[in-house]
Scaffold this active site. Structure first.
Site, PDB file in Angstrom:
ATOM      1  CG  HIS A 196      32.518  45.808  32.033  1.00 20.31           C
ATOM      2  ND1 HIS A 196      33.059  47.031  31.665  1.00 20.31           N
ATOM      3  CD2 HIS A 196      31.276  46.071  31.571  1.00 20.31           C
ATOM      4  CE1 HIS A 196      32.362  47.898  30.968  1.00 20.31           C
ATOM      5  NE2 HIS A 196      31.097  47.209  30.970  1.00 20.31           N
ATOM      6  CG  HIS A 246      29.226  51.198  32.643  1.00 26.62           C
ATOM      7  ND1 HIS A 246      28.259  51.734  31.752  1.00 26.62           N
ATOM      8  CD2 HIS A 246      29.441  50.049  32.307  1.00 26.62           C
ATOM      9  CE1 HIS A 246      28.168  50.970  30.772  1.00 26.62           C
ATOM     10  NE2 HIS A 246      28.823  49.889  31.192  1.00 26.62           N
ATOM     11  CG  ASP A 251      52.306  51.896  45.186  1.00 25.34           C
ATOM     12  OD1 ASP A 251      53.530  51.734  45.079  1.00 25.34           O
ATOM     13  OD2 ASP A 251      51.902  52.586  46.062  1.00 25.34           O
ATOM     14  CG  HIS A 254      31.485  50.212  27.106  1.00 23.27           C
ATOM     15  ND1 HIS A 254      31.508  49.010  26.472  1.00 23.27           N
ATOM     16  CD2 HIS A 254      31.115  49.943  28.182  1.00 23.27           C
ATOM     17  CE1 HIS A 254      30.604  48.098  27.023  1.00 23.27           C
ATOM     18  NE2 HIS A 254      30.570  48.624  28.270  1.00 23.27           N
ATOM     19  CE1 TYR A 307      52.942  49.218  51.065  1.00 24.40           C
ATOM     20  CE2 TYR A 307      51.544  47.443  50.733  1.00 24.40           C
ATOM     21  CZ  TYR A 307      51.565  48.575  51.355  1.00 24.40           C
ATOM     22  OH  TYR A 307      50.555  49.289  51.704  1.00 24.40           O
TER      23      TYR A 307
END
Lengths: 233, 233, 233, 233
Positions: free
Chosen positions: D94, D96, D119, D170, D228
């Site tokens: 998480h 910001h 991708d 958020h 890839y």
């Protein structure tokens, strides 16, 4: 000859990458010795990491090379025109700094929108008109200077009070009381271009600051009643 | 005198370039000793690389220099007004950080649009009204403080809950529980200005967060029920 | 074999992170030995910090690996198609540089809006049409080359005069007179994308520069009448 | 206990400042030992420069601290909910990060506009609905997890194919096959948010890529037909 000025112009040129004003070799700084009538300028297309003070080229006020093994900046004729028309300026900077170029490509001046600009520029930073075909095909770099001078003449602007301009579809020129002061003004111009671009997106219709606030901030730092900074003793 | 506070204020000033909040000398931090009624502030126009703790200037709550060889920041009178009106703040920061200035030049407050802002600011970050001619021509820096205080009074805002403001066509002031905390809030303000500018371009009409989410995040970090971080022992 | 070219291609690849053109492994540079008909290219998905010259893969003009222990870049077939169709190019770069991708995702070309672009690109930087289902499901990477070539054919563009393109909803390819020159053009493309994006926000309707100014700047640096930089002796 | 996982989670946390995803302490990374049913997560509000592997906190799948002297991240309950609902994910991040937050504050998902996104993400990166008052006032952090899970359920999305989400007003959560892979996806999300923001300004009405191109790029890198990178031996 002019070793001290070469050193100063060299150092001023090296500030351009330090302040992130240039990519590759897209910029040049010059300084003038007014007594001798000689201009010291960066050579054309030399990478900054390889530059040294002795590479600086000396030209006279006809733009003829007086000293130096390298070609002077391709913008030399513009610098020379400005030195001749603006007798109080001592240094000139040209860059393709991205925010300033964004306004130049849009053909828009940078409105005086806040105190950051008015601490250094006494009003809008003007953009020139587009150059005419005849000006582009013949003596283009000299005519670039001419169109800058015309912009200041027609708008009644003082190059001491507005130390910079945007050349239409090209980029910024700034000047000042020395080569380094001209770089300082180039940094300010780039910074206010960035901030005012965003202000214009937030408020497209009413962006100019009050004249009285503009007066206050410019005169707080410039002229006989300035009180910003430390008194020079 | 006040050597510990001078050191803290010096260090807080040096955080401004570290957090990219300033260009050149465009910022200043102060701290206050509430018992002695003395403010320690950066000198005016001194470059950050040359600054040292002993350069910090001590002024009283009339703005008179009590100690120091250099002129205090030209914004000293603004700091003093804020310290007098907001008795719980211990440090103040002024910068021309670019995203905050973009809103200030547009005359727009920064709406509380997400939890990043509401972790530190309990609502919108207000912009002051434009200053009047009489306020600009006489005691301009003191009046800058007055118009900030008026903004908080008229909107019924608490300086503890909203630790910052945008001065119209100028830039941000922030404050806090110490000089360093005020810098912390300056970083937050600049960061939310950047993010909310972009949110406003993506969604111009409905940007404010719900009051209940605003309450939750502010109170999770502030006040008696805070539970973010480590318990101070 | 081809040790000098491997070294050059390796060094050109390492310029991509230095110029902030890539995140993770999102880019690749190749170079060609026209006499031998062999292409040297970065291996697929290897992190830049671990890359070394001997990791470079050699493929022929059918895209078959001729030398090297690693898989070549997944975009190898695109590079090969371009080398075959554009006989004068010596190096190719592909990145996901953010400003160029912003235009590619919008399906918009980068209009020639100022002299920064016209110093390197003789006109707009085109965007390809969206690829068709049949082109995507079969030999996708080869067809990516085909759609680039079609774009240049249909618009009558010269790959020497316009050394780059935006692949629709994907990103930029640039090329040049060497692997390093192709990286140089990738930097220019990213820079003009950034500047012209902002110019378009400031002036959405009238952004293209005059043809005569475009001619002047391109020809000042390219072709027989070029006079920018130092004369090669 | 769990020393290897603590080291990996510590290192993954330290990648957040390295990739410029966080300011101050605004982020956290966790990893899970699925066999033991234990989660290792960053402590709450500790500055990155002071963090060390042994500071990592171990919690069980009820969010109770099993080992560690510090409080776990205030977002721990969100992480735990996601680990319980998404059985194949091994790490969660998480932050910001500013571009992702810009979309979250605008309440907008990030449309799949180009191959950079496809991708890694098999479609749009969704934004959750705004949380209800009841969800905010009681067990807010747990309910943040619940609303993410609801978003994936209602839209029929797979957390393996869409390894991230924007929580309304958020910011972003991402996850992956390890703590470090989750950070990788956080970098991708931030990068595509930046690029697609700009694409939306250039072309507000027609930004989504074709489904067939989306399929091609996602499947080129994921699943049994991926080609890839280098074959794992």
């Amino acid at each position: 000859m002019l070793d001290a000025l070469k050193k100063e112009v060299y150092e001023a040129n090296m500030l351009l990458p330090e302040y992130h004003l240039i990519t590759f070799t897209w910029g040049n700084v010059s300084g003038i010795d007014r007594e001798k009538g000689l201009v010291v300028i960066k050579p054309s297309g030399v990478e900054y990491e390889h530059l040294k003070p002795s590479d600086m080229v000396v030209v006279d006020l006809e733009g003829r090379v007086v000293e130096g093994d390298l070609n002077p900046s391709s913008d030399t004729a513009t610098h020379v025109e400005l030195y001749k028309a603006f007798p109080n300026i001592q240094g000139i900077v040209h860059t393709h700094s991205p925010w300033a170029v964004s306004f130049a490509q849009a053909g828009r001046s940078i409105p005086a929108a806040g105190t950051t600009q008015s601490d250094y520029f006494y009003g809008d930073i003007p953009v020139t008109r587009a150059m005419k075909e005849s000006e582009i095909v013949t003596e283009y770099e000299k005519q670039t200077g001419t169109v800058i001078i015309e912009t200041f003449d027609e708008k009644g602007l003082s190059p001491e009070e507005i130390p910079g301009v945007l050349v239409n579809d090209h980029g910024p020129f700034t000047w000042g009381t020395s080569a380094k002061n001209a770089v300082h003004n180039a940094v300010v111009l780039e910074q206010v271009a960035e901030m005012t671009y965003h202000s214009l997106q937030l408020n497209p219709f009413d962006i100019r600051m009050d004249q009285v606030l503009l007066d206050k901030h410019f005169k707080r730092k410039h002229g006989k009643d300035a009180y910003y900074g430390q008194t020079k003793k």
